[in-house]
Design a protein around this motif. Structure first.
Motif, PDB file in Angstrom:
ATOM      1  N   ARG A 779      91.561 155.767  35.495  1.00 39.02           N
ATOM      2  CA  ARG A 779      92.375 156.260  36.609  1.00 39.02           C
ATOM      3  C   ARG A 779      93.540 155.327  36.912  1.00 39.02           C
ATOM      4  O   ARG A 779      94.596 155.762  37.388  1.00 39.02           O
ATOM      5  CB  ARG A 779      91.514 156.413  37.863  1.00 39.02           C
ATOM      6  N   LEU A 780      93.346 154.054  36.651  1.00 42.93           N
ATOM      7  CA  LEU A 780      94.404 153.096  36.951  1.00 42.93           C
ATOM      8  C   LEU A 780      95.625 153.277  36.067  1.00 42.93           C
ATOM      9  O   LEU A 780      96.682 152.698  36.330  1.00 42.93           O
ATOM     10  CB  LEU A 780      93.850 151.669  36.832  1.00 42.93           C
ATOM     11  N   ASP A 781      95.471 154.059  35.007  1.00 43.52           N
ATOM     12  CA  ASP A 781      96.637 154.407  34.195  1.00 43.52           C
ATOM     13  C   ASP A 781      97.536 155.413  34.910  1.00 43.52           C
ATOM     14  O   ASP A 781      98.674 155.645  34.490  1.00 43.52           O
ATOM     15  CB  ASP A 781      96.195 154.979  32.845  1.00 43.52           C
ATOM     16  N   GLU A 782      97.007 156.039  35.970  1.00 44.52           N
ATOM     17  CA  GLU A 782      97.782 156.984  36.771  1.00 44.52           C
ATOM     18  C   GLU A 782      97.742 156.493  38.216  1.00 44.52           C
ATOM     19  O   GLU A 782      96.876 156.883  38.988  1.00 44.52           O
ATOM     20  CB  GLU A 782      97.183 158.394  36.682  1.00 44.52           C
ATOM     21  N   PRO A 783      98.659 155.593  38.606  1.00 48.21           N
ATOM     22  CA  PRO A 783      98.589 154.967  39.942  1.00 48.21           C
ATOM     23  C   PRO A 783      98.492 155.994  41.054  1.00 48.21           C
ATOM     24  O   PRO A 783      99.144 157.035  41.051  1.00 48.21           O
ATOM     25  CB  PRO A 783      99.907 154.196  40.030  1.00 48.21           C
TER      26      PRO A 783
END
Length: 787
Positions: A779-783
């Protein structure tokens, strides 16, 4: 790459075979090596038979030869270079005008055509030979446990180094494993004769012989192989004092007292190297047909070169025998050393040479160490098993390491056996010790270890700790079998319990088998608080199951209820077997009601609720928790209050996970108030642990209500506390919770670092939340912005 080319044939023939084997044209090799096509053609056709060393090195680099292959190519080139004879005079050492070495009786032994691996070690020796400072002629010691192939490696290296030492190569077996090793006086006589000194001209004393030997080597480029050295005193008189010579020494001892030596400590082969050695002995077709059996064979040989070679030689002498058959024979531990024999090659004999060199006390320590449980052991354990003082046991362990019979841990004062040496030590037990002696040794060690384990574990129980409230049973150090060496604090206690867990767990098993049931129950009870800090240890199910069985053997129903509850906890949080947890908690509930122990009834309801929740039966779990909280709230004393805090925290957690975060936050705020006020009769330290747990829940409640700014502070408090208390099974889930909040606060770099650290730790702990951490990293790849 290895050459794979026969050592026969001249330089040109060998070069052409290497080039075509590499799939290169003359033009391609010439360009890669920086030589002309014509020069390369002259080399291959034999018109130029002895190219210079730098040309050979350039060709070897272009052909991507390994150190052994490059050495073979240089040796072939050196044979074609012109030399002057001894009668013609001598030029500078190492030049074409150097004297031709005279024939002698100390020629190098035959190199093994199937020699395998050891490339980095050989490279280091080649580099050492290239950079010799005549003022300090180098000495390289090749050491390691029996069976590692020290002599084979040194001989192989000596042959590869031969072109660099045109004034002679000399090999002397110093017979260090014999009852009477070769004296330096006699070894010097053999070396001097090989150097051309007539027998009648030999000096009488060792000092004079050594002086003459050093004088003769002062201007000569000589390779000296001193094989099988006994100790430093045997080697020192045989070392050149000045000149461009290189000395290789092999020994089962590290010869740590030999000044200025370069050491090559050979290691076991890697699995692929073991299989490669087997392949070179019996052929690729045979290994290819049974590739898995070949890997299994290497494993059963412990990747010890001697053992792999013996297995290979056995198979080579029985062309129709399957590898799998030998694997089956080796799998029987009692026959493994018998099976690892091929003619005069015997693994057992190699080990016995070193064993016979030991003094009687070191032999006892070696044998008795085979009684230790687990993959490694410390000096304390062998001191108990051998019935010797700790200081002497530690010294013996160092001597056994020096002799290559034990492998030391690189970071801790601990040791381990190679698998085959463990079998050998066990054989010696049967030969040299009476059964009654071994029984007494085990009992002595078990009693001591369980007393130390119990005392160390009690340090984590604030009711029993010396600096905590006084209770029956006394301080932990008073129960320790040796207060002078007892763990002084929680960190030392944790380290001891962790490093020795194989020992104390095995001792617990034997105590139960021997009928010492009270000791089993008391040890398990002492472990209760410590187990909370090491939830990731699956062994807790066994510890508490044994305590339940011993409580039943004692007829103690209350102990049975207590340990059934501990066992339900272990099934829930250590094994993640929630069906077994529910059944165990129900059994604890029945026994607790029978003995009218209301606190244990409350715990049983709570553990059952935890299992029901994880089985998806949420409403039932919440109902059980409400029942437990109501019951425990009516119980007097600190034990009921602490149990109530735990139950309230669980209730709030389950309500939050059921989508009722407001109710959860109310319950957790109530728990926080209790913790801040303190629990009468309990230490502040213990209540602070409950406070950290409660604040983790509060942070998660606030996160569920999307109050991200407020959630960060209580979660950081929990992570910091658990980390300082060395409780990774608690700190890492809290760290993951914090990372999730940081993502929602749009602090993505900090969030990624936090979640990544939590993920790696959760994987090591085999915690189910490791999957959640992996998803969060995705998910951290999509802030995500603030919600």
């Amino acid at each position: 790459m290895s050459t794979g080319i026969s050592a026969t044939g001249g330089f040109g023939e060998r070069l052409r075979a290497l080039r075509t084997g590499a799939g290169l044209s003359q033009e391609e090799l010439a360009q890669a090596a920086g030589v002309s096509v014509r020069a390369l053609s002259d080399l291959e056709r034999g018109r130029t038979r002895g190219p210079q060393r730098r040309t050979v090195e350039a060709l070897a680099d272009a052909l991507r030869l390994d150190a052994a292959g490059a050495g073979e190519l240089e040796r072939a080139a050196s044979l074609g270079r012109p030399r002057r004879t001894a009668a013609s005079g001598t030029g500078p050492a190492g030049t074409p005008g150097a004297a031709q070495a005279l024939p002698h009786t100390l020629a190098l032994p035959r190199d093994l055509r199937d020699f395998t691996a050891r490339g980095p070690a050989l490279d280091r020796l080649l580099a050492l030979a290239d950079g010799i400072d005549p003022a300090r002629p180098p000495v390289a010691v090749v050491c390691g446990q029996p069976g590692l192939g020290k002599t084979a490696f040194a001989v192989h290296a000596a042959h590869a180094l031969t072109p660099s030492f045109p004034d002679g190569q000399f090999a002397v077996d110093l017979r260090g494993m014999d009852a009477r090793p070769t004296l330096p006086h006699d070894a010097l006589a053999r070396l001097l004769r090989a150097l051309g000194v007539a027998g009648g001209a030999l000096p009488a004393t060792t000092d004079d012989r050594g002086g003459l030997f050093r004088s003769l080597l002062r201007d000569r480029r000589v390779l000296l192989l001193l094989d099988n050295a006994a100790d430093e005193e045997q080697v020192r008189p045989l070392l050149p004092g000045h000149g461009p010579s290189l000395t290789l020494v092999t020994s089962r001892h590290s010869l740590a007292g030999l000044e200025g030596a370069h050491r090559t400590a050979l290691a076991l082969l890697r699995r692929e190297e073991s299989v490669e050695l087997l392949t070179r002995i019996i052929g690729p077709e045979r290994v290819g047909r049974e590739s898995q059996a070949a890997r299994d064979l290497a494993e059963l040989c412990g990747h010890l070169p001697l053992a792999v070679r013996i297995a290979g030689q056995r198979l080579a002498s029985r062309a129709g025998e399957r590898i799998a058959k030998l694997v089956t024979q080796l799998a029987a531990q009692g026959r493994r050393l018998d099976t690892l024999e091929a003619g005069s090659l015997q693994v057992r004999a190699a080990f016995a040479l070193s064993y016979r060199q030991l003094d009687p006390r070191a032999r006892t320590v070696f044998r008795r160490a085979a009684l230790a449980d687990g993959p490694d052991f410390g000096p304390e354990t062998v001191a108990l098993l051998a019935d010797v003082p700790l200081r002497q046991a530690a010294r013996c362990a160092q001597d056994l390491t020096e002799a290559g019979l034990l492998q030391p841990d690189p970071a801790a004062d601990r040791y381990r056996f190679h698998d085959l040496l463990a079998l050998f030590a066990t054989e010696q037990l049967a030969e040299d010790d009476e059964p009654a002696q071994l029984t007494a040794a085990r009992e002595r060690a078990d009693l001591w270890v369980l007393r130390r384990a119990t005392a160390a574990a009690r340090l984590f129980d604030t009711d029993r700790r010396p600096d905590g409230p006084a209770t029956t049973g006394g301080p932990a150090h008073g129960d320790d079998p040796d207060p002078a060496t007892a763990p002084a604090d929680l960190e030392q206690a944790h380290a001891w319990l962790e490093s020795e867990r194989a020992q104390w767990l095995a001792a617990l098993r034997r105590a139960q088998a021997a009928g010492r049931h009270r000791q089993v129950v008391d040890t398990a009870e002492a472990m209760h608080w410590f187990s909370d800090r090491t939830v990731h240890w699956e062994l807790w199910t066994e510890v508490f199951r044994r305590a339940v069985d011993s409580a039943r053997a004692l007829g103690s129903r209350r102990d049975e209820a207590v340990h059934l509850n501990y066992l339900a906890w272990a099934y829930n949080l250590c094994r993640y077997d929630h069906t077994a947890a529910l059944a165990t908690a129900e059994a604890a509930l029945a026994v607790a009601r029978e003995v009218d122990d209301q606190v244990q009834v409350g715990w049983a309801l709570g553990y059952a609720a935890g299992a029901l929740h994880r089985l998806g039966r949420t409403d039932e779990s919440i109902a059980r928790l409400r029942q437990a909280a109501d019951l425990l709230g009516r119980q007097p004393g600190a034990a009921g209050s602490l149990a109530e805090l735990t139950i309230l925290n669980m209730l709030g957690q389950f309500l939050r996970q059921a989508g009722r975060a407001v109710e959860a936050l109310t319950i957790h705020r109530r728990s926080e108030e209790v913790c801040l006020a303190g629990v009468p009769g309990q230490s502040r330290e213990l209540v602070d642990l409950y406070l950290a747990v409660t604040r983790q829940h509060i942070g998660n409640d606030l996160a569920a209500l999307r109050r991200w700014d407020e959630a960060e502070v209580p979660l950081r408090y929990a992570v910091t506390y658990f980390e300082a208390a060395r409780m990774p099974a608690w700190s890492e889930p809290a760290r993951l919770d914090l990372g999730i909040v940081l993502r929602h606060l749009a602090r993505h770099g900090e969030a990624r670092d936090t979640v990544s650290e939590a993920h790696d730790a959760l994987v090591r702990l085999n915690n189910p939340r490791r999957h959640e951490a992996a998803e969060e990293l995705g998910r951290l790849d999509e802030p995500v912005g603030r919600g």
